[in-house]
Motif scaffolding. Sequence first.
Motif, PDB file in Angstrom:
ATOM      1  N   HIS A  16       0.786  -1.303   0.082  1.00 27.12           N
ATOM      2  CA  HIS A  16      -0.149  -0.089   0.065  1.00 27.12           C
ATOM      3  C   HIS A  16       0.792   1.146   0.061  1.00 27.12           C
ATOM      4  O   HIS A  16       1.844   1.418   0.909  1.00 27.12           O
ATOM      5  CB  HIS A  16      -0.971  -0.132   1.437  1.00 27.12           C
ATOM      6  CG  HIS A  16      -2.024   0.804   0.827  1.00 27.12           C
ATOM      7  ND1 HIS A  16      -2.067   2.083   1.030  1.00 27.12           N
ATOM      8  CD2 HIS A  16      -3.592   0.315   0.807  1.00 27.12           C
ATOM      9  CE1 HIS A  16      -3.467   2.679   0.657  1.00 27.12           C
ATOM     10  NE2 HIS A  16      -4.187   1.627   0.532  1.00 27.12           N
ATOM     11  N   TRP A  17       0.329   2.238  -0.648  1.00 28.19           N
ATOM     12  CA  TRP A  17       1.355   3.551  -0.850  1.00 28.19           C
ATOM     13  C   TRP A  17       0.880   4.421   0.250  1.00 28.19           C
ATOM     14  O   TRP A  17       1.781   5.276   0.554  1.00 28.19           O
ATOM     15  CB  TRP A  17       0.785   4.460  -2.215  1.00 28.19           C
ATOM     16  CG  TRP A  17      -0.517   4.414  -2.282  1.00 28.19           C
ATOM     17  CD1 TRP A  17      -1.839   3.612  -2.719  1.00 28.19           C
ATOM     18  CD2 TRP A  17      -1.371   5.599  -1.566  1.00 28.19           C
ATOM     19  NE1 TRP A  17      -3.009   3.981  -2.663  1.00 28.19           N
ATOM     20  CE2 TRP A  17      -2.735   5.390  -2.171  1.00 28.19           C
ATOM     21  CE3 TRP A  17      -1.095   6.637  -0.714  1.00 28.19           C
ATOM     22  CZ2 TRP A  17      -3.821   6.283  -1.458  1.00 28.19           C
ATOM     23  CZ3 TRP A  17      -2.151   7.530  -0.324  1.00 28.19           C
ATOM     24  CH2 TRP A  17      -3.736   7.394  -0.596  1.00 28.19           C
ATOM     25  N   ASP A  18      -0.065   4.148   1.220  1.00 23.31           N
ATOM     26  CA  ASP A  18      -0.227   4.911   2.467  1.00 23.31           C
ATOM     27  C   ASP A  18       0.709   4.343   3.519  1.00 23.31           C
ATOM     28  O   ASP A  18       0.225   3.207   3.658  1.00 23.31           O
ATOM     29  CB  ASP A  18      -1.758   4.912   2.745  1.00 23.31           C
ATOM     30  CG  ASP A  18      -2.148   6.074   3.796  1.00 23.31           C
ATOM     31  OD1 ASP A  18      -1.368   5.984   4.899  1.00 23.31           O
ATOM     32  OD2 ASP A  18      -3.177   6.600   3.908  1.00 23.31           O
ATOM     33  N   PRO A  19       1.368   4.979   4.027  1.00 29.84           N
ATOM     34  CA  PRO A  19       2.288   4.506   5.139  1.00 29.84           C
ATOM     35  C   PRO A  19       1.456   4.131   6.199  1.00 29.84           C
ATOM     36  O   PRO A  19       2.010   2.931   6.925  1.00 29.84           O
ATOM     37  CB  PRO A  19       3.136   5.522   5.610  1.00 29.84           C
ATOM     38  CG  PRO A  19       3.303   6.741   4.465  1.00 29.84           C
ATOM     39  CD  PRO A  19       1.966   6.372   3.960  1.00 29.84           C
ATOM     40  N   GLU A  20       0.398   4.350   6.869  1.00 26.03           N
ATOM     41  CA  GLU A  20      -0.255   3.848   7.630  1.00 26.03           C
ATOM     42  C   GLU A  20      -1.022   2.504   7.300  1.00 26.03           C
ATOM     43  O   GLU A  20      -1.010   1.600   8.083  1.00 26.03           O
ATOM     44  CB  GLU A  20      -1.519   4.729   8.088  1.00 26.03           C
ATOM     45  CG  GLU A  20      -0.796   6.197   8.634  1.00 26.03           C
ATOM     46  CD  GLU A  20      -0.109   6.004   9.947  1.00 26.03           C
ATOM     47  OE1 GLU A  20      -0.296   5.006  10.725  1.00 26.03           O
ATOM     48  OE2 GLU A  20       1.162   6.703   9.949  1.00 26.03           O
ATOM     49  N   GLN A  21      -1.293   2.564   6.078  1.00 27.66           N
ATOM     50  CA  GLN A  21      -1.861   1.212   5.708  1.00 27.66           C
ATOM     51  C   GLN A  21      -0.877  -0.008   5.381  1.00 27.66           C
ATOM     52  O   GLN A  21      -1.213  -1.080   5.839  1.00 27.66           O
ATOM     53  CB  GLN A  21      -2.922   1.437   4.350  1.00 27.66           C
ATOM     54  CG  GLN A  21      -4.019   2.408   4.274  1.00 27.66           C
ATOM     55  CD  GLN A  21      -5.199   2.052   5.069  1.00 27.66           C
ATOM     56  OE1 GLN A  21      -5.411   0.759   5.262  1.00 27.66           O
ATOM     57  NE2 GLN A  21      -5.737   2.832   5.334  1.00 27.66           N
ATOM     58  N   LEU A  22       0.404   0.597   5.085  1.00 26.26           N
ATOM     59  CA  LEU A  22       1.441  -0.159   4.932  1.00 26.26           C
ATOM     60  C   LEU A  22       1.826  -0.789   6.073  1.00 26.26           C
ATOM     61  O   LEU A  22       2.202  -2.045   6.162  1.00 26.26           O
ATOM     62  CB  LEU A  22       2.375   0.373   4.107  1.00 26.26           C
ATOM     63  CG  LEU A  22       3.854   0.006   3.721  1.00 26.26           C
ATOM     64  CD1 LEU A  22       3.445  -1.208   2.645  1.00 26.26           C
ATOM     65  CD2 LEU A  22       4.974   0.647   3.277  1.00 26.26           C
ATOM     66  N   LYS A  23       1.830  -0.112   7.195  1.00 26.24           N
ATOM     67  CA  LYS A  23       2.200  -0.795   8.564  1.00 26.24           C
ATOM     68  C   LYS A  23       1.238  -1.919   8.903  1.00 26.24           C
ATOM     69  O   LYS A  23       1.726  -2.766   9.601  1.00 26.24           O
ATOM     70  CB  LYS A  23       2.149   0.396   9.552  1.00 26.24           C
ATOM     71  CG  LYS A  23       3.211   1.598   9.450  1.00 26.24           C
ATOM     72  CD  LYS A  23       3.004   2.528  10.577  1.00 26.24           C
ATOM     73  CE  LYS A  23       3.945   3.790  10.581  1.00 26.24           C
ATOM     74  NZ  LYS A  23       3.652   4.750  11.640  1.00 26.24           N
ATOM     75  N   GLN A  24      -0.198  -1.849   8.623  1.00 19.48           N
ATOM     76  CA  GLN A  24      -0.907  -2.706   8.673  1.00 19.48           C
ATOM     77  C   GLN A  24      -0.828  -3.850   7.817  1.00 19.48           C
ATOM     78  O   GLN A  24      -1.526  -4.855   7.822  1.00 19.48           O
ATOM     79  CB  GLN A  24      -2.376  -2.364   8.866  1.00 19.48           C
ATOM     80  CG  GLN A  24      -2.429  -1.110   9.877  1.00 19.48           C
ATOM     81  CD  GLN A  24      -3.901  -0.278   9.637  1.00 19.48           C
ATOM     82  OE1 GLN A  24      -4.889  -1.078   9.342  1.00 19.48           O
ATOM     83  NE2 GLN A  24      -4.013   0.784   9.845  1.00 19.48           N
TER      84      GLN A  24
END
Length: 211
Positions: A73-81
């Motif tokens: 995922h390009w969104d860091p917050e989504q990427l963390k999940q």
Amino acid sequence: YLLTWDPDRYPFLNFQAKAQEVKEHGAAELGWSTGTSTSVSVNDRVILMRLGKEHRGLVGSGFVKSGVTTAPHWDPEQLKQGKTYNRAQVAWETLSEMPVLPLEELATRIGETDLWNGEEGGVEIPKEVAARLEKVWKEAAAAATTPPGEDDSHGAPSGAEAGGLPTYAADSAAGPDLIGVTREVEAMASLVSAWSVEPPLSIGLFGEWGS
């Protein structure tokens, strides 16, 4: 299909280089999010809408080169999940940071408003709207395109002649991905440029010399 880009959320660092590549070579390949849609297919026509607080409007068009795949995922917050997003490789024939067809003009000439104000990408454009849009878009894109070889300086002297900096060639990221790392580069660029990331942020590159 209508794809979307919000530079307030995703300040894509390579966008300008890709836009320049389109200007110089007539096309550039760049993967893009298809939102929740997985029905986007090879050779489908796509139009790119710029969202955000300012300069909303259509900024690009092209044709899909590959089916929908998933990527980190390009969104860091989504990427963390551990989340992913849908993307398709697109051959862009028009790409501009600023709108080629501003939102106000788009709504007036096409006679559609709800479609252009959505936030979700990968939305299928109704056939009757797509037919009107294609005609208006081609006119706008043609008017915004500088003919190949035409000098944009309008006779202005070069930097050296004007007493300023001499001309130079930047180390641009434009061009084909010869070593197949586009997905990794885009994921890292998204993380580094995301406003939601709180510094300090350190990035380490490990490998043998020349690797």
